[in-house]
Motif scaffolding. Structure first.
Motif, PDB file in Angstrom:
ATOM      1  N   PHE A 150       0.840  -1.203   0.000  1.00 22.85           N
ATOM      2  CA  PHE A 150       0.000   0.000   0.000  1.00 22.85           C
ATOM      3  C   PHE A 150       0.874   1.252   0.000  1.00 22.85           C
ATOM      4  N   ILE A 197      -2.950  -4.703  -6.700  1.00 23.04           N
ATOM      5  CA  ILE A 197      -2.329  -5.210  -5.464  1.00 23.04           C
ATOM      6  C   ILE A 197      -3.370  -5.897  -4.580  1.00 23.04           C
ATOM      7  N   LYS A 198      -4.469  -6.320  -5.177  1.00 26.76           N
ATOM      8  CA  LYS A 198      -5.560  -6.880  -4.374  1.00 26.76           C
ATOM      9  C   LYS A 198      -5.263  -8.252  -3.771  1.00 26.76           C
ATOM     10  N   THR A 256      -2.200  -8.790  -2.174  1.00 27.42           N
ATOM     11  CA  THR A 256      -1.102  -8.581  -1.229  1.00 27.42           C
ATOM     12  C   THR A 256      -1.462  -9.180   0.135  1.00 27.42           C
ATOM     13  N   TYR A 281      -3.913   4.751   2.660  1.00 25.89           N
ATOM     14  CA  TYR A 281      -4.993   4.605   1.666  1.00 25.89           C
ATOM     15  C   TYR A 281      -4.499   5.138   0.321  1.00 25.89           C
ATOM     16  N   PHE A 332      -6.010   0.641  -6.158  1.00 26.33           N
ATOM     17  CA  PHE A 332      -5.297  -0.626  -5.983  1.00 26.33           C
ATOM     18  C   PHE A 332      -4.701  -1.104  -7.312  1.00 26.33           C
ATOM     19  N   ARG A 347      -8.431 -16.692   1.548  1.00 26.75           N
ATOM     20  CA  ARG A 347      -8.407 -15.275   1.166  1.00 26.75           C
ATOM     21  C   ARG A 347      -8.402 -15.112  -0.358  1.00 26.75           C
ATOM     22  N   PHE A 374     -11.078 -13.433  -2.967  1.00 23.93           N
ATOM     23  CA  PHE A 374     -10.705 -12.499  -4.042  1.00 23.93           C
ATOM     24  C   PHE A 374     -11.488 -12.828  -5.311  1.00 23.93           C
ATOM     25  N   PHE A 394     -15.002 -11.631  -6.195  1.00 20.39           N
ATOM     26  CA  PHE A 394     -15.165 -10.232  -6.610  1.00 20.39           C
ATOM     27  C   PHE A 394     -14.311  -9.849  -7.814  1.00 20.39           C
ATOM     28  N   ASN A 395     -13.400 -10.743  -8.239  1.00 21.62           N
ATOM     29  CA  ASN A 395     -12.455 -10.418  -9.316  1.00 21.62           C
ATOM     30  C   ASN A 395     -12.225 -11.656 -10.184  1.00 21.62           C
ATOM     31  N   PHE A 431     -12.645  -5.165   3.969  1.00 24.03           N
ATOM     32  CA  PHE A 431     -12.767  -4.262   2.816  1.00 24.03           C
ATOM     33  C   PHE A 431     -14.155  -4.391   2.198  1.00 24.03           C
ATOM     34  N   VAL A 432     -14.622  -5.635   2.084  1.00 30.53           N
ATOM     35  CA  VAL A 432     -15.957  -5.879   1.524  1.00 30.53           C
ATOM     36  C   VAL A 432     -17.017  -5.303   2.469  1.00 30.53           C
ATOM     37  N   ASP A 487      -7.098  -8.641   6.555  1.00 28.33           N
ATOM     38  CA  ASP A 487      -7.756  -9.154   5.355  1.00 28.33           C
ATOM     39  C   ASP A 487      -7.082  -8.703   4.068  1.00 28.33           C
ATOM     40  N   MET A 488      -7.392  -9.438   3.016  1.00 28.03           N
ATOM     41  CA  MET A 488      -6.868  -9.123   1.696  1.00 28.03           C
ATOM     42  C   MET A 488      -7.731  -8.023   1.084  1.00 28.03           C
ATOM     43  N   PRO A 489      -7.102  -7.039   0.417  1.00 28.05           N
ATOM     44  CA  PRO A 489      -7.869  -5.889  -0.113  1.00 28.05           C
ATOM     45  C   PRO A 489      -8.561  -6.217  -1.434  1.00 28.05           C
ATOM     46  N   ILE A 490      -9.524  -7.153  -1.383  1.00 30.33           N
ATOM     47  CA  ILE A 490     -10.116  -7.707  -2.601  1.00 30.33           C
ATOM     48  C   ILE A 490     -11.097  -6.770  -3.279  1.00 30.33           C
ATOM     49  N   VAL A 491     -11.554  -5.749  -2.587  1.00 30.15           N
ATOM     50  CA  VAL A 491     -12.306  -4.653  -3.218  1.00 30.15           C
ATOM     51  C   VAL A 491     -11.726  -3.329  -2.720  1.00 30.15           C
ATOM     52  N   TYR A 492     -11.919  -2.268  -3.511  1.00 26.38           N
ATOM     53  CA  TYR A 492     -11.387  -0.945  -3.163  1.00 26.38           C
ATOM     54  C   TYR A 492     -12.509  -0.094  -2.579  1.00 26.38           C
ATOM     55  N   PRO A 493     -12.532   0.072  -1.253  1.00 24.96           N
ATOM     56  CA  PRO A 493     -13.617   0.876  -0.662  1.00 24.96           C
ATOM     57  C   PRO A 493     -13.344   2.366  -0.822  1.00 24.96           C
ATOM     58  N   PRO A 494     -14.379   3.216  -0.703  1.00 21.99           N
ATOM     59  CA  PRO A 494     -14.187   4.669  -0.864  1.00 21.99           C
ATOM     60  C   PRO A 494     -13.289   5.259   0.215  1.00 21.99           C
ATOM     61  N   SER A 495     -13.083   4.555   1.315  1.00 24.43           N
ATOM     62  CA  SER A 495     -12.259   5.068   2.414  1.00 24.43           C
ATOM     63  C   SER A 495     -11.914   3.904   3.325  1.00 24.43           C
ATOM     64  N   PHE A 496     -10.825   4.056   4.097  1.00 23.84           N
ATOM     65  CA  PHE A 496     -10.522   3.067   5.140  1.00 23.84           C
ATOM     66  C   PHE A 496     -11.093   3.518   6.484  1.00 23.84           C
TER      67      PHE A 496
END
Lengths: 236, 236
Positions: free
Chosen positions: A93, A132-133, A135, A142, A146, A177, A181, A184-185, B93-94, B137-146
């Protein structure tokens, strides 16, 4: 004409920094004496200068000099002129955030795609995929996105770890994990064990290193193993 | 007047879903027979309905009914009317992405801050801190904010794991990751082991559960342990 080496880790157990890769790095960087180092991932939060020192020390073993990207006034120009590039591991990140902040994503992508030798370790390999989803890192900053370089058409999960059958821990396994992923991907994922790397050269993409298997995750399929030497051209 | 229970995990090794928390949950939800369940974290990628079924089965043991937030046409109104709320674990993230997409963050925050009993497990506890920046968790989606709810003034690292002294793995330990967090953030972090929970009630915030220590990380200090029963009011 991509020419890159994407390693799961910079250091394997019982060895020193980059040691197990020296032969491959001599070959990768054979046409340059100087490599530009991208220290943005800041492992353990160390400074760019401290991190560059570590890379310098490692590359001394193969008689190459390292220059930190942070030491240039204009990082975009520095990458444009680079004859070799190395992105070290740390936090993905923080790394991606640094790449966006310095506006170097497009030029880095162009340079690698046009054949400038590139080494990535851990987070530095992670960014070679589309995002990087996958990682393992903690989201301590933030980033604006990604999305990463997309040099290869699949994502890397570095430091891949098999589930421990004796574990009493209820947190998710790495495999769980990566399966999440794929809810959603669509991008395939390679679970790259420590000691493995991906070599992209002469239009070929191959799993290399330490006679290790890698674990492949494709959406809608059971995960499966591939041996060292396998071409990864099918994975897209 | 916050009244919440924030657990490291929904399930401890060798036990069934929520089993170790039943006594505490009967007390937490003593004034309501129905609890609104937020299934957005989708563990293993399961659907909202599938996840709600699991929560229903768990709460049957304490004679409470569960209703999934996804079944309401207007989730904001549903939370506004809720007499008890439970956010289950899964992917942070989800989860946060779902909360933002449905516009429920401000109302959820208001409701918990005004005393509606709230249970969080894992990711559902994570969101009670100011940010999800210490999730595993793995960042499998990109949220609008953390940014998350900020019910408590410190971040939680759920499923906290001690380093394995026999490990040959070179990936970062949990402690290293949290130390990296403090290179970029000031918020204190509690490493909450499986079996522990945080109870906020009557203006007190206490570490509870299973006679376990928790590990505290404050910026600029060495990490240290606190025993069960410790007040966490100092942690801000």
């Amino acid at each position: 004409m991509v020419n890159c080496l994407l390693a799961s880790t910079s250091t394997i157990f019982g060895s020193t920094y980059l040691d197990y890769l020296f032969d491959s790095l001599e070959q990768l960087f054979q046409n340059t004496d100087e490599v530009v180092f991208i220290p943005y991932a800041r492992p353990g939060g160390i400074s760019h200068d401290e991190y560059t020192k570590i890379a310098k020390k490692g590359f001394k073993n193969i008689n190459k000099s390292i220059v930190g990207l942070n030491t240039f006034e204009n990082p975009i120009e520095a990458i444009k002129k680079a004859k070799g590039i190395f992105t070290g591991g740390g936090n993905s990140f923080v790394l991606v955030n640094g790449l966006y902040q310095n506006g170097v994503i497009p030029i880095l992508k162009d340079k690698i795609n046009s054949g400038t030798p590139y080494l990535g370790t851990s987070a530095g390999s992670n960014i070679a995929g589309p995002t990087i989803k996958t990682t393992n890192d903690m989201p301590i900053v933030y980033p604006p996105s990604f999305d990463s370089l997309g040099i290869i058409p699949f994502n890397i999960n570095p430091h891949y770890l098999d589930p421990d059958p004796n574990s009493t821990h209820k947190g998710e396994t790495r495999e769980t994990r990566i399966k999440e992923f794929h809810e959603f991907n669509n991008t395939p994922v390679i679970g790259l064990r420590e000691g493995s790397w991906i070599r992209v050269q002469n239009e070929e993409t191959t799993l290399q290193g330490s006679q290790l298997n890698a674990r492949i995750f494709e959406k809608g399929k059971d995960a499966y193993e591939i041996p060292e030497g396998t071409s990864l051209k099918f994975l897209r």
